[in-house]
Enzyme design. Structure first.
Site, mmCIF file in Angstrom:
data_model
loop_
_atom_site.group_PDB
_atom_site.id
_atom_site.type_symbol
_atom_site.label_atom_id
_atom_site.label_comp_id
_atom_site.label_asym_id
_atom_site.label_seq_id
_atom_site.Cartn_x
_atom_site.Cartn_y
_atom_site.Cartn_z
ATOM 1 N N THR B 139 3.871 -7.704 -2.883
ATOM 2 C CA THR B 139 3.868 -7.463 -4.331
ATOM 3 C C THR B 139 4.989 -8.223 -5.042
ATOM 4 O O THR B 139 6.089 -8.324 -4.532
ATOM 5 C CB THR B 139 4.104 -5.973 -4.596
ATOM 6 O OG1 THR B 139 3.371 -5.238 -3.650
ATOM 7 C CG2 THR B 139 3.701 -5.593 -5.984
ATOM 8 N N GLY B 178 9.493 -1.853 0.854
ATOM 9 C CA GLY B 178 10.397 -0.841 1.387
ATOM 10 C C GLY B 178 11.342 -1.456 2.405
ATOM 11 O O GLY B 178 10.959 -2.314 3.190
ATOM 12 N N GLU B 421 -0.830 0.475 -1.872
ATOM 13 C CA GLU B 421 -1.975 0.136 -1.004
ATOM 14 C C GLU B 421 -3.271 0.074 -1.813
ATOM 15 O O GLU B 421 -4.319 0.527 -1.372
ATOM 16 C CB GLU B 421 -2.119 1.140 0.143
ATOM 17 C CG GLU B 421 -0.916 1.247 1.068
ATOM 18 C CD GLU B 421 -0.548 -0.068 1.733
ATOM 19 O OE1 GLU B 421 -1.419 -0.959 1.851
ATOM 20 O OE2 GLU B 421 0.619 -0.219 2.122
#
Lengths: 681, 661
Positions: B139, B178, B421
């Site tokens: 992303t 993350g 997701e």
């Protein structure tokens, strides 16, 4: 069009360059944004005053909100105090009185992130429940901050149900004192704001016991902390209730009272008195004690709840014209996400609510002001309606604003999850309003009781006795009703009479139905309470529909007053249409149920709804501009007036303490793991 | 033990232990899961202060410590089976949030899936041992679910045989991965591959981020934490900006596509296999929806049995709030939903394993449907669970707002499932695409199979056209199978409406894309109805597999409640489609109330059967022993704000306020 400098962050160089994707939204306004702002503010002079206050607040670095999202609970509390202190100094210097518009605007500008919010509630409650002498004595001390008050009602084991509270105030005629006491662990006062670490005095709701008889809930002023060194007074256990979803700036507290004695004069006595010998005199009704809550519920809608939804709409809609995603045509660049039908469906009903509820809150405030002084003079004729209406509206507005703000947050995709979007802060704040000042289901049911009563009253008076008119907000229960909706074409459904009548029809059917079942059960031997609990879901549904009807009605009436502003009236009417029809589609089952609307009519409503989305699309940015929130007040990387979203997000993130301070986890845990590999290389 | 809870447990008609076995898959699984949980509960290395009292930085530190500790512990305890690892992590992590999480869930699987043998040999073992910590950077600041829009470039330089990675704009900065902010020293970066002057689309590259030994960002790399979020405090979601940063040619994952040393691009063979990973992650997320909702229900229902409020009859003691019909109506439909989603999650996990075997044997025919179904179910279950968790929190009144309830944490950590997701609306539209394709197929005379086979029976497809309004069934509201049929009719009706409206927009000579956009509200509704049908179907089919009579009876009530509640909430669809009559809808509403009463005595046992340890719930309100109020008071006293009796703000601000005014 000149870019309105007042909305943009001061000293922000980026703002000189407005993002073309948002600029293009503003270049062909179909209405005068400034005029709409004036209407929302209640006049151009108010807009001017508000902006003046905003520029004072924003030019003061002590009052910046920028670091809020980086702070711990402790830091937020301290910052709130610092700002409150600072604002009071400003108020003193500039001559703003405690109830002035200026101070209200300053609070709005700082998003309410201030301390001592309950101090105001404390003073207001004294003004409503106290005798003239009591008001004179405590108001003076409170206004000068010689004492800091809070309002302590909720207990660890007891909430909205007042009669269930356990705290006791037993009158001791020998010393002419009340002994205030928490008899159990569930009786500990829990949740009052400003109580944890700030308040010196609490307005404690307790069961009055005098001459051996229990007289129900009354309010007592109880000193809790020393005015010398702020330490808890003897018999008082007080502290903070610990971390919450938000409201970090506020020290919600607990209070355990161990036979604490207060003088007889500390019982608020406008509506009830205890004479020195312990004789109890009642001057009001059962309900008069609730009056303070009614006032708080009405005022919180405009001051606390609604701005949170409005800001969420501003942020989400502005971001949706900057963010691009997927192509609508293979050759085109990626489309603005606001051009996706599904995005419009998520956001525009929320925008409509943000406007509808403004007019609703306004109308409710006017009702309160009309009845306030007569109630203080112990004329309670308007209180039942005011109580029912404010309960229902508080429940509905806080419910819808919470859901709406969260929808706006999720409509911003991943970035809505970042605190820097400003949205998590709005969501966690607004969601608290669903349970504070009365849990919403309980409140809806209070409205339901009033509806059942009014309906029965209307039934009784038809025919024989001359009719006692129903209170205004339920007068429609006796109006003639159609069995079928006459509307056929799309244009028909854009008539406010048509959808207002449709809502009225559904409410009347639901109330009729709930009363019928209630009475059937009672005729077969159930007592009132049992029958009520058995039919409670029906009452709840009826009350919700009634509230929807009331809001549609209020908004359509407000629009009628805008004849002189046709362009603004047109754009607001679209929001009104969308709001009413969205409600019909969401509750289609209720409208189809008795054939009032046919399946074919529902299909027409859907077509109208989709057309409205496209019409509102053109004005969407301007409608959010009209709320006139400054960039600093929005405190959002996604929602700035100039649309420079990504640059802001990147710059702001770099200031996060996670980036400016060293990482202790690296030394302790990460390095030992990684070293084993580098040693192998 | 609180007396109310004791009474509730004694009154249940079934043994929750048996239901726990069903949820775990077998009694043996339950036994082993508890064994693993007890290892952690009794291990002092996993003890720490209540996270609610820690700052974000402290929470991050605790999480990193746990990851490092658990690596050693799992080796010691001999835990290697994927299910056992799940049980292990489920207990000690907060909603599976761990800074090194993406190393396991994305970095290693992508390496396995797309790396060559040589690449795997080099990176796999060290990453499994956390000797390198990897993350997965896809992303970007300005681009999310729409992959083709990503801007990061990887340009091949044949001179040096290197790729030059670059972030050409602010919007191209990698954002959100993350563990990227502070923890990871490697990332698999997705970038547009450019070689010999031509762009070949997205490819994956292994990029070193931080210097070994110092952990400082390497020259050309700007990396950091994206700042505070709604939840996920333990996680250092990060940003990554690359400034003409060079990596060797060997760092491109080349199992499928390749770039030769001279810069020649070699196209990959068909790459449907990546579907597998997505299906796996989404089926995991459906399971998460079930788990988080089950936790929220456990807390809200136990607390509602302990809390007393108001009066139903005057002069009687205040009743448990669980005795109010309004409270039952708030909570029990979600309890039924939690069970429904548990079974859907288990079904998806099985299906994933089955399909994986098929793929092993070269059979890819099941993939498109499964892919479409998992997209929709991920969206459907996460949206529903999201709203339901928040409703459970509100059902606890004011105390639900305190972190001691545990509910705010569950909510803020679950809600990103709606956007990550694959953003849910986009997911629903993917399912819709499959539904439209199937509809067209039926329309052109071909049969369709699997969960969409109901489209074969659409009245409009019959040789003798019938009124859409005339459906050939009478719904029996006491039969889960009959209700499944009702949902099937609703789905086929809404699919048909969407298809026809799409057709109308296309025939107005609009491009397919514009027509699609102008129908997308209908398309999402069609997908939702399809998913709702699948959930009802899976739940009622599950009933047939349960032998134990007492369990079957209580689950049957839950299944009926789930199905009837959905009808009541969407009455418009069932009425407008003439699937049910007005009087049937009235009966549905009456039946729901009977079911609430039937479930009432079983409610606490039903949440006990989820078998959450108190530490997993993280809730004072949801404690197994029900001693809520005493523990709330104790908990509050430990809060950092109560460290001193008089807070320093008093001296700094309050006192001066009083003195200056």
């Amino acid at each position: 069009m000149d870019s309105p400098a007042h909305r943009m962050a001061l000293g922000d160089t980026r703002s000189r360059q407005v993002h073309p994707d948002i600029e293009s939204e503003r270049c062909m306004p179909s209405f005068n944004v400034e005029q709409l702002t004036n209407i929302l503010d209640g006049g151009a002079q108010n807009t001017a005053l508000r902006r003046k206050v905003e520029s004072i607040v924003h030019s003061d670095p002590e009052l910046s909100l920028e670091d809020n999202y980086f702070m711990t609970q402790n830091e937020r509390y301290e910052a709130a105090f610092k700002k409150t202190f600072h604002i009071q100094m400003l108020a003193q210097r500039l001559g703003w009185s405690q109830d002035s518009r200026e101070l209200r605007y300053a609070q709005r500008t700082l998003s309410g992130d201030l301390a001592l919010g309950l101090h105001r509630t404390f003073l207001k409650s004294i003004r409503t429940l106290g005798s003239e002498e009591q008001v004179a004595k405590w108001d003076q001390l409170g206004t000068k901050f010689q004492i800091l008050g809070t309002y302590a009602q909720t207990e660890l084991g007891h909430g909205t149900f007042l009669r269930g509270l356990e705290t006791e105030a037993t009158y001791d005629a020998a010393t002419q004192e009340f002994v205030v006491h928490s008899p159990t662990i569930t009786a500990i006062k829990w949740w009052p704001g400003d109580l944890g670490r700030s308040a010196t005095h609490a307005l404690v709701q307790a069961q009055l016991i005098c001459s051996g008889a229990r007289q129900g809930m009354h309010a007592f002023i109880v000193p809790v902390r020393s005015l010398e060194d702020h330490s808890p007074l003897p018999g008082i256990t007080v502290g903070d209730i610990g971390p919450k979803m938000d409201f970090d700036h506020m020290d919600n507290g607990f209070l355990k009272l161990d036979h604490v004695r207060v003088p007889r004069e500390n019982m608020l006595s406008r509506f009830a008195q205890v004479l020195p010998d312990g004789t109890y005199i009642k001057l009001g009704t059962e309900k008069s004690n609730y009056f303070g809550m009614v006032v708080v519920r009405v005022e919180m809608l405009m001051d606390e709840v609604l701005p949170l939804l409005q800001k969420a709409c501003v942020i989400a809609i502005r971001y949706s014209v900057i963010r691009r995603q997927s192509q609508l045509r293979p050759s085109d660049p990626e489309a603005k996400i606001l051009d996706h039908q599904t995005q419009q469906q998520k956001l525009f009903p929320q925008l409509a609510k943000a406007y509808v509820f403004h007019f609703v809150a306004n109308s409710l405030q006017k009702f309160l002001h009309r009845s306030y002084s007569s109630i203080l003079d112990r004329d309670f004729s308007l209180l039942p309606e005011l109580h029912a209406l404010s309960a229902g509206m508080k429940a509905m507005v806080s419910d819808f604003c919470s859901q709406g703000a969260e929808l706006c947050r999720r409509a911003c995709g991943g970035h809505g999850y970042s605190k820097l979007s400003g949205l998590p802060f709005l969501v966690t704040k607004v969601t608290a309003s669903c349970t504070y000042e009365g849990e919403n289901t309980v409140l809806y049911l209070q409205t339901a009781r009033f509806l059942v009563k009014s309906y029965l009253q209307a039934q009784e008076s038809t025919g024989s006795t001359p009719q006692r008119p129903l209170p205004e907000s339920v007068a429609y229960l006796t109006a003639p009703d159609l069995a079928r909706c006459p509307a056929q074409t799309a244009a028909d459904f854009l008539h406010p009479e048509v959808y207002t009548a449709a809502w009225a029809h559904v409410v009347v059917r639901l109330i009729k139905d709930s009363v019928y079942h209630l009475q059937t059960l009672m005729q077969s031997g159930a007592d009132m309470q049992e029958a009520w609990n058995q039919t409670i879901l029906r009452h709840l549904q009826a009350a919700k529909a009634h509230c929807y009807y009331v809001t549609v009605k209020i908004f359509t009436e407000a629009l009628e007053k805008l004849e002189s502003e046709p362009a603004i009236k047109q754009v607001l009417k679209r929001l009104c249409d969308l709001y009413a029809l969205d409600g019909i589609l969401t509750n289609a089952g209720d409208f189809l149920h008795d054939g009032f609307l046919s399946g074919a009519q529902i299909d027409v409503v859907k077509t109208v709804y989709l057309d409205l989305l496209l019409l509102i699309r053109k004005d969407a940015i301007l409608l959010t501009d009209a709320f006139d929130y400054t960039d600093q007040c929005l405190n959002s990387a996604l929602g700035c007036y100039d649309g420079n979203v990504y640059e802001r997000l990147f710059q702001w993130a770099q200031k996060s303490p996670t980036n400016t301070q060293r990482n202790p986890a690296y030394e302790k845990y990460i390095r030992p793991l990684l070293q084993s590999w580098s040693s192998k290389l | 033990m609180n007396q109310d809870l004791q009474k509730e447990r004694a009154a249940a008609s079934f043994n929750p232990e048996l239901l726990t076995h069903i949820l775990d898959g077998s009694p043996e699984n339950t036994r082993r899961r508890r064994e693993i949980e007890n290892m952690i509960l009794n291990d002092p290395d996993f003890q720490h202060e209540d996270l609610n009292f820690l700052s974000r930085s402290q929470r991050y530190e605790v999480a990193v410590k746990k990851s490092a500790t658990s690596l050693k512990k799992m080796r010691t305890y001999g835990i290697a089976d994927p299910d056992e690892i799940m049980w292990f992590k489920k207990l000690h992590l907060v909603n599976f949030v761990e800074p090194v999480g993406l190393n396991y869930s994305m970095f290693i699987p992508t390496l396995l899936n797309q790396g060559t043998a040589a690449q795997q040999e080099k990176w796999l073992l060290p990453s499994k041992r956390l000797e390198i910590i990897g993350t997965y950077a896809q992303t970007e600041l300005g681009h999310g679910t729409h992959l083709r829009g990503l801007e990061t470039t990887a340009t091949y330089d044949p001179e040096t045989q290197e790729f030059i990675l670059n972030s050409p704009s602010v919007t191209s900065i990698k954002w959100w991965p993350g563990g990227l902010g502070k923890t990871s020293n490697y990332a698999i970066v997705l970038a547009q591959l450019i070689t010999q002057g031509k762009c070949y689309g997205l490819h994956a590259f292994i990029v070193p981020l931080r210097e070994l030994g110092t952990h400082k960002p390497l020259p050309g790399i700007t990396v950091g934490d994206i700042g505070p979020k709604f939840g996920y405090d333990e996680m250092d979601n990060g940003y990554l900006k690359m400034d003409n940063y060079r990596i060797p040619r060997e760092n491109m994952l080349m199992k499928y596509a390749q770039v030769k040393p001279d810069g020649t691009y070699v196209k990959p063979l068909s790459n449907k296999l990546t579907y597998g990973t997505m299906v796996f992650i989404r089926s995991f997320l459906v399971g998460e929806a079930a788990r988080c909702l089950s936790k929220a229900c456990t807390i809200a229902i136990r607390y509602s049995a302990v809390r007393h409020q108001s009066e139903i009859k005057p002069d009687e003691p205040e009743p448990q709030i669980l005795d109010y019909q309004t409270q039952q109506y708030k909570l029990f439909p979600f309890l039924a939903t939690a069970y429904a989603f548990q079974f859907v999650g288990a079904y998806m996990k099985e299906t994933y394993h089955r399909i994986n075997e098929d793929i092993g044997q070269g059979d890819l025919s099941g993939l498109p449907e499964l892919h479409a179904l998992t997209a929709g179910l991920k969206a459907f279950t996460s949206w529903t669970a999201n709203a339901a968790i928040e409703a459970c929190r509100m059902a606890c009144g004011g105390h639900g707002y305190s972190h001691c309830s545990g509910l705010p944490n569950i909510y803020v950590n679950f809600t990103p499932t709606c956007t990550f997701e694959g953003e849910n609306t986009v997911m629903m539209l993917q399912t819709a695409r499959f539904l439209m394709k199937s509809y067209d197929q039926v329309h052109s005379g071909k049969l369709v199979y699997g969960t969409v086979s109901y489209l074969n029976d659409l009245p409009s497809q019959r040789i003798q056209p019938q009124q859409v309004a005339v459906w050939p069934t009478v719904v029996d509201i006491n039969s889960p199978d009959s209700l499944t049929k009702a949902y099937k009719l609703r789905a086929s009706r809404l699919v048909e409406i969407a298809a026809k409206n799409l057709q109308t927009e296309v025939s107005r000579r609009k491009s397919r894309e514009i027509a699609w956009n102008l129908t997308s509200i209908d398309l999402v509704r069609a997908s939702e109805a399809h998913c709702h049908y699948v959930v009802v179907k899976l739940f009622s089919e599950k009933l047939h597999q349960i032998q134990e009579k007492s369990i079957q009876a209580v689950l049957r009530n839950l299944c009926l409640l789930y199905a009837l509640y959905g009808i009541s909430q969407n009455a418009g669809d069932f009425l407008q489609g003439s699937i049910m009559t007005e009087s049937q809808i009235t009966q549905v509403n009456e039946r729901i109330k009977e079911l609430l009463m039937a479930i009432r005595p079983e409610a606490v046992a039903l949440v006990d059967a989820f078998d959450f340890q108190d530490v997993t719930l993280g809730s004072v309100l949801g404690r197994y022993d029900g001693n809520v109020y005493e523990n709330m008071f104790e908990w509050a006293k430990k809060s950092p704000l109560n460290k001193t009796e008089v807070h320093e703000s008093y001296h700094k601000h309050l006192k001066s306020l009083q003195s200056k005014l």
